[in-house]
Design a protein around this motif. Structure first.
Motif, PDB file in Angstrom:
ATOM      1  N   TYR A 176       0.808  -1.213   0.000  1.00  0.00           N
ATOM      2  CA  TYR A 176       0.000   0.000   0.000  1.00  0.00           C
ATOM      3  C   TYR A 176       0.847   1.272   0.000  1.00  0.00           C
ATOM      4  CZ  TYR A 176      -4.180   2.833   0.818  1.00  0.00           C
ATOM      5  OH  TYR A 176      -5.216   3.733   0.684  1.00  0.00           O
ATOM      6  N   TRP A 177       2.152   1.155   0.036  1.00  0.00           N
ATOM      7  CA  TRP A 177       3.014   2.329   0.118  1.00  0.00           C
ATOM      8  C   TRP A 177       2.820   3.288  -1.053  1.00  0.00           C
ATOM      9  CZ3 TRP A 177       8.583   0.851   2.154  1.00  0.00           C
ATOM     10  CH2 TRP A 177       8.470   0.392   3.467  1.00  0.00           C
ATOM     11  N   CYS A 178       2.695   2.750  -2.250  1.00  0.00           N
ATOM     12  CA  CYS A 178       2.527   3.595  -3.432  1.00  0.00           C
ATOM     13  C   CYS A 178       1.260   4.436  -3.300  1.00  0.00           C
ATOM     14  CB  CYS A 178       2.472   2.725  -4.689  1.00  0.00           C
ATOM     15  SG  CYS A 178       2.089   3.647  -6.199  1.00  0.00           S
ATOM     16  N   ARG A 179       0.132   3.792  -3.031  1.00  0.00           N
ATOM     17  CA  ARG A 179      -1.133   4.518  -2.908  1.00  0.00           C
ATOM     18  C   ARG A 179      -1.109   5.480  -1.731  1.00  0.00           C
ATOM     19  NH1 ARG A 179      -4.141   6.974  -5.654  1.00  0.00           N
ATOM     20  NH2 ARG A 179      -3.719   5.289  -7.134  1.00  0.00           N
ATOM     21  N   TYR A 180      -0.464   5.090  -0.648  1.00  0.00           N
ATOM     22  CA  TYR A 180      -0.380   5.955   0.525  1.00  0.00           C
ATOM     23  C   TYR A 180       0.376   7.237   0.181  1.00  0.00           C
ATOM     24  CZ  TYR A 180       0.284   7.164   5.491  1.00  0.00           C
ATOM     25  OH  TYR A 180       0.253   7.789   6.712  1.00  0.00           O
ATOM     26  N   ALA A 181       1.511   7.098  -0.493  1.00  0.00           N
ATOM     27  CA  ALA A 181       2.318   8.265  -0.861  1.00  0.00           C
ATOM     28  C   ALA A 181       1.559   9.170  -1.827  1.00  0.00           C
ATOM     29  CB  ALA A 181       3.638   7.823  -1.473  1.00  0.00           C
ATOM     30  N   ILE A 182       0.901   8.574  -2.815  1.00  0.00           N
ATOM     31  CA  ILE A 182       0.148   9.362  -3.791  1.00  0.00           C
ATOM     32  C   ILE A 182      -0.985  10.117  -3.105  1.00  0.00           C
ATOM     33  CG2 ILE A 182      -1.466   9.149  -5.726  1.00  0.00           C
ATOM     34  CD1 ILE A 182       0.377   7.012  -6.894  1.00  0.00           C
ATOM     35  N   SER A 183      -1.694   9.452  -2.199  1.00  0.00           N
ATOM     36  CA  SER A 183      -2.793  10.102  -1.480  1.00  0.00           C
ATOM     37  C   SER A 183      -2.276  11.232  -0.599  1.00  0.00           C
ATOM     38  CB  SER A 183      -3.546   9.067  -0.630  1.00  0.00           C
ATOM     39  OG  SER A 183      -4.157   8.095  -1.442  1.00  0.00           O
ATOM     40  N   TRP A 184      -1.192  10.980   0.107  1.00  0.00           N
ATOM     41  CA  TRP A 184      -0.590  11.995   0.984  1.00  0.00           C
ATOM     42  C   TRP A 184      -0.211  13.225   0.176  1.00  0.00           C
ATOM     43  CZ3 TRP A 184       0.754  11.554   6.348  1.00  0.00           C
ATOM     44  CH2 TRP A 184       1.556  12.592   6.841  1.00  0.00           C
ATOM     45  N   ILE A 185       0.462  13.011  -0.949  1.00  0.00           N
ATOM     46  CA  ILE A 185       0.897  14.116  -1.809  1.00  0.00           C
ATOM     47  C   ILE A 185      -0.313  14.879  -2.350  1.00  0.00           C
ATOM     48  CG2 ILE A 185       2.028  14.678  -4.002  1.00  0.00           C
ATOM     49  CD1 ILE A 185       3.900  12.230  -3.389  1.00  0.00           C
TER      50      ILE A 185
ATOM     51  N   ASN B 158      10.862   7.711  -1.662  1.00  0.00           N
ATOM     52  CA  ASN B 158      11.210   6.281  -1.485  1.00  0.00           C
ATOM     53  C   ASN B 158       9.967   5.403  -1.613  1.00  0.00           C
ATOM     54  OD1 ASN B 158      13.949   6.751  -1.096  1.00  0.00           O
ATOM     55  ND2 ASN B 158      13.755   6.929   1.128  1.00  0.00           N
ATOM     56  N   MET B 159       8.836   5.858  -1.083  1.00  0.00           N
ATOM     57  CA  MET B 159       7.604   5.083  -1.178  1.00  0.00           C
ATOM     58  C   MET B 159       7.099   5.042  -2.624  1.00  0.00           C
ATOM     59  SD  MET B 159       5.739   6.408   2.317  1.00  0.00           S
ATOM     60  CE  MET B 159       4.368   5.281   2.323  1.00  0.00           C
ATOM     61  N   LEU B 160       7.298   6.107  -3.365  1.00  0.00           N
ATOM     62  CA  LEU B 160       6.862   6.150  -4.761  1.00  0.00           C
ATOM     63  C   LEU B 160       7.654   5.146  -5.614  1.00  0.00           C
ATOM     64  CD1 LEU B 160       6.341   9.966  -5.399  1.00  0.00           C
ATOM     65  CD2 LEU B 160       4.580   8.206  -5.239  1.00  0.00           C
ATOM     66  N   ARG B 161       8.829   4.794  -5.165  1.00  0.00           N
ATOM     67  CA  ARG B 161       9.625   3.814  -5.920  1.00  0.00           C
ATOM     68  C   ARG B 161       8.993   2.411  -5.898  1.00  0.00           C
ATOM     69  NH1 ARG B 161      14.209   6.510  -3.235  1.00  0.00           N
ATOM     70  NH2 ARG B 161      15.125   7.976  -4.739  1.00  0.00           N
ATOM     71  N   THR B 162       8.023   2.225  -5.006  1.00  0.00           N
ATOM     72  CA  THR B 162       7.365   0.905  -4.948  1.00  0.00           C
ATOM     73  C   THR B 162       6.180   0.835  -5.931  1.00  0.00           C
ATOM     74  OG1 THR B 162       5.783   1.540  -3.186  1.00  0.00           O
ATOM     75  CG2 THR B 162       7.962   0.746  -2.502  1.00  0.00           C
ATOM     76  N   CYS B 163       5.891   1.921  -6.625  1.00  0.00           N
ATOM     77  CA  CYS B 163       4.743   1.956  -7.551  1.00  0.00           C
ATOM     78  C   CYS B 163       5.002   1.050  -8.762  1.00  0.00           C
ATOM     79  CB  CYS B 163       4.474   3.373  -8.021  1.00  0.00           C
ATOM     80  SG  CYS B 163       3.887   4.507  -6.705  1.00  0.00           S
TER      81      CYS B 163
END
Length: 207
Positions: free
Chosen positions: A173-182, A202-207
């Protein structure tokens, strides 16, 4: 006509089956590249002092929506499966998936509505300078990805921390979490710290 289901016993409870469409959402970034561009537009600064912060400065209580339903009840109906609510709009049955930790929850008592960008964190990111009305709107925002039904345990673990200090235990869920936060920070023009920005990249790199 809305069907009513009677519970057994003298203290019968009238339950409403109320379909609820998700609240319209602002166009969120659909790719890592878009999220990176939005992140690059955010001001980078040191966190403001927590001095003066109070939960009540944002949310003395959940705001009302659609008659008797408050924001929390709307989110629980939106994010749950097979949700049934009583005549006061409170969920009495349903299942909820917590994307942060991958848990299925079968009781509303085990579910929290998380503020993606925590209220205390938003305060230190610029909301300290907002009006009371804007802070209240932020705390009850059904249009951006700011409110999410998650497990009580994971919400307690997160507290008021940013992504440099806390990330969802479920790495998927890191990718979606980072995108939502941004997306939330970009809409409200809240700044980021250097550590926060690095963690988000760093979290976006998991997308």
């Amino acid at each position: 006509m809305i069907p009513r289901i009677r519970a057994a016993g003298a203290a019968a409870l009238s339950v409403l089956v109320i379909p609820l469409a998700p609240a319209p959402a602002e166009a969120a970034p659909k790719s890592e590249a878009q999220a990176r561009r939005m992140l690059a537009q955010l001001k980078v600064a040191k966190a403001l002092s927590i001095r003066g912060y109070s939960h009540k400065r944002f949310q003395p209580r959940w705001a009302n929506h659609r008659g008797r339903c408050d924001t929390r009840e709307v989110v629980l109906a939106r994010d749950g499966k097979g949700v049934r609510r009583n005549s006061s709009c409170h969920p009495v049955k349903g299942r909820w998936y917590s994307p942060y930790d991958g848990k299925w929850l079968r009781s509303e008592r085990h579910v929290d509505v998380d503020h993606m960008v925590p209220l205390a964190y938003a305060w230190r990111s610029g909301a300290k300078r907002w009006s009371q009305a804007k802070r209240r709107a932020f705390a009850n925002d059904l249009w951006r990805p700011e409110l999410k039904a998650v497990s009580h345990s994971v919400n307690i673990a997160k507290g008021g921390q940013g992504p440099q200090s806390w990330r969802p235990p479920r790495r998927a869920y890191w990718c979606r979490y980072a995108i939502s936060w941004i997306s939330v920070k970009h809409h409200y023009k809240l700044f980021v710290t250097r550590g926060e920005r690095t963690a988000l990249l760093n979290m976006l790199r998991t997308c």
